[in-house]
Design a protein around this motif. Structure first.
Motif, short mmCIF file in Angstrom:
data_model
loop_
_atom_site.label_atom_id
_atom_site.label_comp_id
_atom_site.label_asym_id
_atom_site.label_seq_id
_atom_site.Cartn_x
_atom_site.Cartn_y
_atom_site.Cartn_z
N THR A 135 -2.17 -14.47 7.03
CA THR A 135 -1.75 -13.61 5.92
C THR A 135 -2.50 -12.30 6.05
OG1 THR A 135 -1.26 -15.40 4.37
CG2 THR A 135 -1.85 -13.31 3.41
N VAL A 136 -1.84 -11.21 5.67
CA VAL A 136 -2.49 -9.90 5.62
C VAL A 136 -2.55 -9.46 4.16
CG1 VAL A 136 -2.08 -7.44 6.05
CG2 VAL A 136 -1.96 -9.07 7.94
N ILE A 137 -3.71 -8.95 3.76
CA ILE A 137 -3.86 -8.37 2.43
C ILE A 137 -4.22 -6.90 2.59
CG2 ILE A 137 -5.11 -8.45 0.23
CD1 ILE A 137 -5.71 -11.38 0.79
N LEU A 138 -3.44 -6.03 1.95
CA LEU A 138 -3.71 -4.60 1.96
C LEU A 138 -4.22 -4.18 0.59
CD1 LEU A 138 -0.47 -3.35 3.76
CD2 LEU A 138 -2.76 -3.35 4.73
N LEU A 139 -5.26 -3.34 0.56
CA LEU A 139 -5.79 -2.78 -0.68
C LEU A 139 -5.78 -1.26 -0.59
CD1 LEU A 139 -8.96 -5.03 -1.25
CD2 LEU A 139 -6.61 -5.48 -1.98
N ILE A 183 -10.66 -0.76 -7.66
CA ILE A 183 -10.27 -1.12 -9.02
C ILE A 183 -9.17 -0.17 -9.51
CG2 ILE A 183 -11.04 -1.26 -11.43
CD1 ILE A 183 -13.78 -2.09 -10.40
N ASP A 184 -8.12 -0.74 -10.08
CA ASP A 184 -6.94 -0.02 -10.57
C ASP A 184 -6.05 0.50 -9.44
OD1 ASP A 184 -7.59 -0.40 -13.27
OD2 ASP A 184 -8.86 1.38 -13.31
N GLY A 185 -6.39 0.10 -8.22
CA GLY A 185 -5.54 0.44 -7.09
C GLY A 185 -4.44 -0.60 -6.91
N VAL A 186 -3.86 -0.65 -5.72
CA VAL A 186 -2.73 -1.53 -5.44
C VAL A 186 -3.11 -2.56 -4.37
CG1 VAL A 186 -0.36 -1.65 -4.53
CG2 VAL A 186 -1.03 0.23 -6.05
N PHE A 187 -2.69 -3.81 -4.58
CA PHE A 187 -2.84 -4.83 -3.54
C PHE A 187 -1.46 -5.27 -3.08
CE2 PHE A 187 -2.30 -7.56 -7.26
CZ PHE A 187 -1.48 -8.56 -6.79
N MET A 188 -1.38 -5.70 -1.83
CA MET A 188 -0.14 -6.25 -1.28
C MET A 188 -0.50 -7.42 -0.38
SD MET A 188 2.85 -4.38 1.00
CE MET A 188 3.08 -3.12 -0.24
N ASN A 243 6.97 1.05 -2.13
CA ASN A 243 8.42 0.96 -2.27
C ASN A 243 8.75 -0.07 -3.34
OD1 ASN A 243 8.61 2.75 -0.20
ND2 ASN A 243 9.90 1.46 1.11
N GLY A 244 9.67 0.25 -4.22
CA GLY A 244 9.95 -0.64 -5.33
C GLY A 244 10.78 -1.86 -4.99
N ASN A 245 11.29 -1.93 -3.78
CA ASN A 245 12.23 -3.02 -3.45
C ASN A 245 11.71 -3.99 -2.39
OD1 ASN A 245 12.25 -1.21 -1.36
ND2 ASN A 245 14.47 -1.31 -1.03
N ILE A 246 10.39 -4.05 -2.19
CA ILE A 246 9.91 -4.89 -1.09
C ILE A 246 9.25 -6.19 -1.55
CG2 ILE A 246 9.61 -2.98 0.52
CD1 ILE A 246 6.62 -3.07 -0.09
N LYS A 247 8.89 -6.31 -2.83
CA LYS A 247 8.26 -7.54 -3.31
C LYS A 247 9.23 -8.71 -3.17
CE LYS A 247 5.78 -9.54 -7.23
NZ LYS A 247 5.25 -9.30 -8.60
N ASN A 248 8.71 -9.84 -2.68
CA ASN A 248 9.52 -11.04 -2.43
C ASN A 248 10.64 -10.79 -1.43
OD1 ASN A 248 8.03 -12.63 -4.28
ND2 ASN A 248 9.23 -11.81 -5.98
N GLY A 274 6.63 -10.16 8.23
CA GLY A 274 6.25 -11.17 7.25
C GLY A 274 7.04 -11.09 5.97
N PHE A 275 6.52 -11.76 4.95
CA PHE A 275 7.16 -11.84 3.64
C PHE A 275 6.18 -11.31 2.60
CE2 PHE A 275 8.21 -14.06 -0.33
CZ PHE A 275 9.58 -13.85 -0.41
N VAL A 276 6.63 -10.34 1.78
CA VAL A 276 5.75 -9.75 0.76
C VAL A 276 5.63 -10.76 -0.39
CG1 VAL A 276 5.34 -7.83 -0.79
CG2 VAL A 276 6.42 -7.43 1.43
N GLU A 277 4.56 -11.52 -0.34
CA GLU A 277 4.33 -12.60 -1.31
C GLU A 277 4.01 -12.06 -2.70
OE1 GLU A 277 4.88 -16.25 -2.03
OE2 GLU A 277 4.37 -16.05 0.10
N ASP A 278 3.27 -10.95 -2.73
CA ASP A 278 2.93 -10.37 -4.03
C ASP A 278 2.52 -8.91 -3.86
OD1 ASP A 278 2.65 -10.26 -6.74
OD2 ASP A 278 1.01 -11.71 -6.87
N LEU A 279 2.62 -8.19 -4.96
CA LEU A 279 2.33 -6.76 -4.99
C LEU A 279 1.96 -6.41 -6.42
CD1 LEU A 279 2.57 -3.79 -3.83
CD2 LEU A 279 4.99 -3.91 -4.43
N GLY A 280 0.83 -5.72 -6.61
CA GLY A 280 0.44 -5.41 -7.98
C GLY A 280 -0.80 -4.56 -8.07
N THR A 281 -1.37 -4.53 -9.28
CA THR A 281 -2.54 -3.70 -9.57
C THR A 281 -3.82 -4.52 -9.49
OG1 THR A 281 -1.22 -2.31 -11.04
CG2 THR A 281 -3.60 -2.18 -11.29
N ILE A 282 -4.85 -3.93 -8.92
CA ILE A 282 -6.17 -4.56 -8.83
C ILE A 282 -6.91 -4.27 -10.13
CG2 ILE A 282 -8.33 -4.68 -7.53
CD1 ILE A 282 -6.71 -3.34 -5.18
#
Length: 277
Positions: A237-241, A134-139, A250-255, A97-105
């Motif tokens: 779509t898959v959402i990981l928490l 909360i304060d974890g990571v979503f993808m 990994n710092g290079n996978i968003k978008n 798939g395509f990493v649509e977004d990645l960030g902090t919860i």
């Protein structure tokens, strides 16, 4: 000029939602399902491959062996088509798939995707479960029609809970995310929570337009990393928490486009355990 543009966007937004509400009902969904699972739809497979530029060399079966378009859509791949990152500290992508977004919860319980706010709390439908993240990571990983639609476990661990939510499903492509009615938190979704060495990971499988089906194929509660656990039927779509301080992406996978089995980050606890050993 600015206000006219805003009015047009608002009209487009509501028109889009109207079309989805008009077509996304049990009757229309049944027609779509009936056609795509019929022998007649088999004729569409060659053009489907051509339009979406699907790599035929990695497909397990001969094209003529698929009984319908749906049968082809949920295709399996040859054993060597995807390489599973075997490092015990890593987390792999559960899908192509395509990493649509990645960030902090955040505590506000919302994430901003394509200019719209989506509620992770609402997506989970479980306040107690949400508190852990909360304060974890979503993808967010979006699967397009061309992608392999089987779902695999991102880690090795125990399935400690699993639940379904939602009814109708809006598209989860860029237009659906921009103009749809909060598809990531409203669509039909099947959510699994996996425990890996004391760390919890949520794997949410979100359905898309027309056919909401998310079929699970795993029988055991314990999952091996890379093991198939299910598949999507048309759009997904898959959402990981991940819990706070438990995961480093990994710092290079968003978008970026990714493949199932590819490393998307590491579980910090597993990394520390390996260092101690």
């Amino acid at each position: 000029m600015g206000s006219e543009k805003e009015e047009i966007l608002i009209m487009l937004k509501y028109f889009y939602r109207f079309l989805i509400d008009l077509t996304n009902n049990l009757y229309i969904s049944s027609i779509v399902r009936a056609y795509t699972t019929s022998k007649i739809s088999k004729r569409l497979i060659p053009s489907f491959i051509k339009v979406f530029k699907i790599n035929e060399s990695e497909i397990e079966k001969n094209i003529n062996d698929y009984k319908s378009l749906h049968d082809f859509f949920i295709r399996t791949l040859k054993k060597d088509a995807r390489q599973i990152d075997e490092d015990s500290t890593t987390v792999i992508s559960p899908v192509d798939g395509f990493v649509e977004d990645l960030g902090t919860i955040t505590e506000e319980k919302n994430i901003l995707v394509k200019g719209q706010l989506f509620s992770i709390r609402k997506m989970l439908g479980n306040d107690q479960a949400f508190e852990k993240y909360i304060d974890g990571v979503f993808m967010i990983i979006y699967l397009s029609p061309k992608d392999y639609h089987r779902i695999h476990s991102p880690v090795s661990g125990q399935v400690i809970s699993q639940w379904d939510l939602g009814g109708k499903s809006y598209p989860v492509n860029k237009w659906g995310l921009k103009y749809g009615k909060s598809p990531l938190s409203e669509n039909y979704r099947k959510i699994s929570e996996i425990e890996c060495n004391g760390v919890h990971v949520v794997l949410a499988k979100v359905g898309a337009l027309f056919i909401n089906s998310v079929t699970l194929t795993h029988e055991n509660e314990f999952l091996e990393k890379g093991e198939e656990i299910g598949y999507f039927s048309f759009g997904s779509t898959v959402i990981l928490l991940f819990e706070k301080d438990s995961f480093k992406a990994n710092g290079n996978i968003k978008n970026k486009s990714i493949k199932m089995g590819q490393k998307i980050g590491v579980l910090v606890q597993n990394l520390l355990n390996n260092m101690i050993e």
